[in-house]
Design a protein around this motif. Structure first.
Motif, PDB file in Angstrom:
ATOM      1  N   ALA A   2      34.411  32.677  31.163  1.00  0.00           N
ATOM      2  CA  ALA A   2      35.422  33.623  31.667  1.00  0.00           C
ATOM      3  C   ALA A   2      35.263  33.837  33.171  1.00  0.00           C
ATOM      4  CB  ALA A   2      35.330  34.944  30.912  1.00  0.00           C
ATOM      5  N   GLU A   3      34.041  34.015  33.631  1.00  0.00           N
ATOM      6  CA  GLU A   3      33.797  34.215  35.068  1.00  0.00           C
ATOM      7  C   GLU A   3      34.231  32.998  35.875  1.00  0.00           C
ATOM      8  OE1 GLU A   3      29.623  35.103  35.143  1.00  0.00           O
ATOM      9  OE2 GLU A   3      29.949  37.247  34.837  1.00  0.00           O
ATOM     10  N   LYS A   4      33.870  31.803  35.402  1.00  0.00           N
ATOM     11  CA  LYS A   4      34.232  30.574  36.110  1.00  0.00           C
ATOM     12  C   LYS A   4      35.747  30.412  36.203  1.00  0.00           C
ATOM     13  CE  LYS A   4      30.129  27.973  34.795  1.00  0.00           C
ATOM     14  NZ  LYS A   4      29.630  26.873  33.956  1.00  0.00           N
ATOM     15  N   CYS A   5      36.461  30.972  35.232  1.00  0.00           N
ATOM     16  CA  CYS A   5      37.927  30.840  35.201  1.00  0.00           C
ATOM     17  C   CYS A   5      38.630  32.025  35.844  1.00  0.00           C
ATOM     18  CB  CYS A   5      38.395  30.651  33.766  1.00  0.00           C
ATOM     19  SG  CYS A   5      37.917  29.040  33.096  1.00  0.00           S
ATOM     20  N   GLY A   6      37.874  32.889  36.518  1.00  0.00           N
ATOM     21  CA  GLY A   6      38.484  33.964  37.289  1.00  0.00           C
ATOM     22  C   GLY A   6      38.732  35.261  36.553  1.00  0.00           C
ATOM     23  N   PHE A   7      38.229  35.411  35.341  1.00  0.00           N
ATOM     24  CA  PHE A   7      38.366  36.668  34.610  1.00  0.00           C
ATOM     25  C   PHE A   7      37.382  37.686  35.164  1.00  0.00           C
ATOM     26  CE2 PHE A   7      40.227  33.789  31.567  1.00  0.00           C
ATOM     27  CZ  PHE A   7      41.154  34.540  30.871  1.00  0.00           C
ATOM     28  N   THR A   8      37.718  38.968  35.064  1.00  0.00           N
ATOM     29  CA  THR A   8      36.799  40.038  35.434  1.00  0.00           C
ATOM     30  C   THR A   8      36.677  41.009  34.263  1.00  0.00           C
ATOM     31  OG1 THR A   8      38.600  41.291  36.454  1.00  0.00           O
ATOM     32  CG2 THR A   8      37.285  39.906  37.903  1.00  0.00           C
ATOM     33  N   ALA A   9      35.473  41.579  34.109  1.00  0.00           N
ATOM     34  CA  ALA A   9      35.216  42.518  33.017  1.00  0.00           C
ATOM     35  C   ALA A   9      35.961  43.814  33.278  1.00  0.00           C
ATOM     36  CB  ALA A   9      33.720  42.779  32.893  1.00  0.00           C
ATOM     37  N   GLU A  10      36.541  44.361  32.209  1.00  0.00           N
ATOM     38  CA  GLU A  10      37.310  45.603  32.295  1.00  0.00           C
ATOM     39  C   GLU A  10      36.815  46.579  31.231  1.00  0.00           C
ATOM     40  OE1 GLU A  10      39.878  46.321  34.445  1.00  0.00           O
ATOM     41  OE2 GLU A  10      39.615  44.387  35.427  1.00  0.00           O
ATOM     42  N   GLY A  11      36.019  47.559  31.620  1.00  0.00           N
ATOM     43  CA  GLY A  11      35.634  48.626  30.700  1.00  0.00           C
ATOM     44  C   GLY A  11      34.609  48.234  29.651  1.00  0.00           C
ATOM     45  N   PRO A  12      34.265  49.192  28.792  1.00  0.00           N
ATOM     46  CA  PRO A  12      33.185  49.013  27.830  1.00  0.00           C
ATOM     47  C   PRO A  12      33.569  48.255  26.557  1.00  0.00           C
ATOM     48  CG  PRO A  12      34.090  51.204  27.622  1.00  0.00           C
ATOM     49  CD  PRO A  12      34.803  50.542  28.778  1.00  0.00           C
ATOM     50  N   LEU A  13      34.837  47.930  26.337  1.00  0.00           N
ATOM     51  CA  LEU A  13      35.262  47.297  25.092  1.00  0.00           C
ATOM     52  C   LEU A  13      35.137  45.778  25.093  1.00  0.00           C
ATOM     53  CD1 LEU A  13      38.417  49.459  24.340  1.00  0.00           C
ATOM     54  CD2 LEU A  13      36.109  49.699  23.396  1.00  0.00           C
ATOM     55  N   GLY A  14      34.605  45.215  26.144  1.00  0.00           N
ATOM     56  CA  GLY A  14      34.412  43.776  26.210  1.00  0.00           C
ATOM     57  C   GLY A  14      35.654  42.988  26.577  1.00  0.00           C
ATOM     58  N   VAL A  15      36.689  43.667  27.067  1.00  0.00           N
ATOM     59  CA  VAL A  15      37.914  42.979  27.467  1.00  0.00           C
ATOM     60  C   VAL A  15      37.760  42.472  28.898  1.00  0.00           C
ATOM     61  CG1 VAL A  15      40.395  43.220  27.878  1.00  0.00           C
ATOM     62  CG2 VAL A  15      39.332  44.391  25.940  1.00  0.00           C
ATOM     63  N   TRP A  16      38.128  41.220  29.121  1.00  0.00           N
ATOM     64  CA  TRP A  16      38.125  40.621  30.441  1.00  0.00           C
ATOM     65  C   TRP A  16      39.563  40.272  30.782  1.00  0.00           C
ATOM     66  CZ3 TRP A  16      33.586  38.123  32.971  1.00  0.00           C
ATOM     67  CH2 TRP A  16      32.377  38.614  32.452  1.00  0.00           C
ATOM     68  N   THR A  17      39.945  40.421  32.032  1.00  0.00           N
ATOM     69  CA  THR A  17      41.323  40.154  32.419  1.00  0.00           C
ATOM     70  C   THR A  17      41.385  39.134  33.556  1.00  0.00           C
ATOM     71  OG1 THR A  17      41.338  42.001  33.988  1.00  0.00           O
ATOM     72  CG2 THR A  17      42.133  42.453  31.771  1.00  0.00           C
ATOM     73  N   ARG A  18      42.521  38.504  33.633  1.00  0.00           N
ATOM     74  CA  ARG A  18      42.815  37.560  34.712  1.00  0.00           C
ATOM     75  C   ARG A  18      44.271  37.739  35.089  1.00  0.00           C
ATOM     76  NH1 ARG A  18      42.298  31.838  36.390  1.00  0.00           N
ATOM     77  NH2 ARG A  18      43.779  31.865  38.089  1.00  0.00           N
ATOM     78  N   LEU A  19      44.507  38.085  36.332  1.00  0.00           N
ATOM     79  CA  LEU A  19      45.866  38.171  36.847  1.00  0.00           C
ATOM     80  C   LEU A  19      46.252  36.839  37.444  1.00  0.00           C
ATOM     81  CD1 LEU A  19      45.536  41.614  38.653  1.00  0.00           C
ATOM     82  CD2 LEU A  19      46.687  41.179  36.483  1.00  0.00           C
ATOM     83  N   ARG A  20      47.535  36.618  37.615  1.00  0.00           N
ATOM     84  CA  ARG A  20      48.022  35.355  38.194  1.00  0.00           C
ATOM     85  C   ARG A  20      47.270  34.991  39.434  1.00  0.00           C
ATOM     86  NH1 ARG A  20      54.150  34.166  37.191  1.00  0.00           N
ATOM     87  NH2 ARG A  20      54.377  35.487  35.423  1.00  0.00           N
TER      88      ARG A  20
END
Length: 146
Positions: free
Chosen positions: A128-146
């Motif tokens: 996820a990190e290599k693909c540009g995702f960032t961790a969001e909050g305590p629920l383990g959700v990672w996000t990636r914006l355009r």
């Protein structure tokens, strides 16, 4: 929607299949996600239905030379991404490669503004990190914006 194939260089992504020409059930069982061929076959049937109802796009991640499935990547219509590879091939960059290709499809073809993932472990978080995702909050959700 009709299933879309993605040429991702060393690997290509195609719809999961279990027919007289290609049988991806073996890779699904080898990946440790399904206990037997029947359950894996039901998963493939469900993934096919999801393409047609536009709930999710999913692909077998295949070796370009042999056509052998070595994993799966999926992206729901709401932008949640999942990806795995068979245990014997983990750590070789395959999941990163497949995820990057599906991100381009999701942001480009599907025009999604945001894609999320829930990496279950350290190796998945590294992908996820290599693909540009960032961790969001305590629920383990990672996000990636355009």
């Amino acid at each position: 929607m009709e299933a879309v194939e993605i040429n991702a260089g060393e690997f290509y992504l195609r719809q999961l299949r279990a027919d007289d020409r290609i049988d991806d059930r073996v890779a699904l069982v080898a990946g440790g996600l399904f206990p037997d061929l029947a359950t894996a076959g039901a998963h493939i049937a469900e993934r096919t239905k999801e393409w047609h109802t536009e709930e999710s796009c999913s692909w077998a991640v295949c070796d370009q030379l042999t056509g052998t499935a070595v994993g799966e990547v999926a992206l729901t219509s709401t932008g949640e991404l999942t990806c795995w590879t068979t245990p014997d091939l983990r750590g070789k960059g395959i999941a990163t490669h497949a995820t990057a290709a599906v991100l381009r499809f999701g942001f480009g073809f599907l025009d999604l503004p945001l894609i999320t993932a829930r990496p279950p472990d350290g190796p998945a978080r590294r992908v996820a990190e290599k693909c540009g995702f960032t961790a969001e909050g305590p629920l383990g959700v990672w996000t990636r914006l355009r």
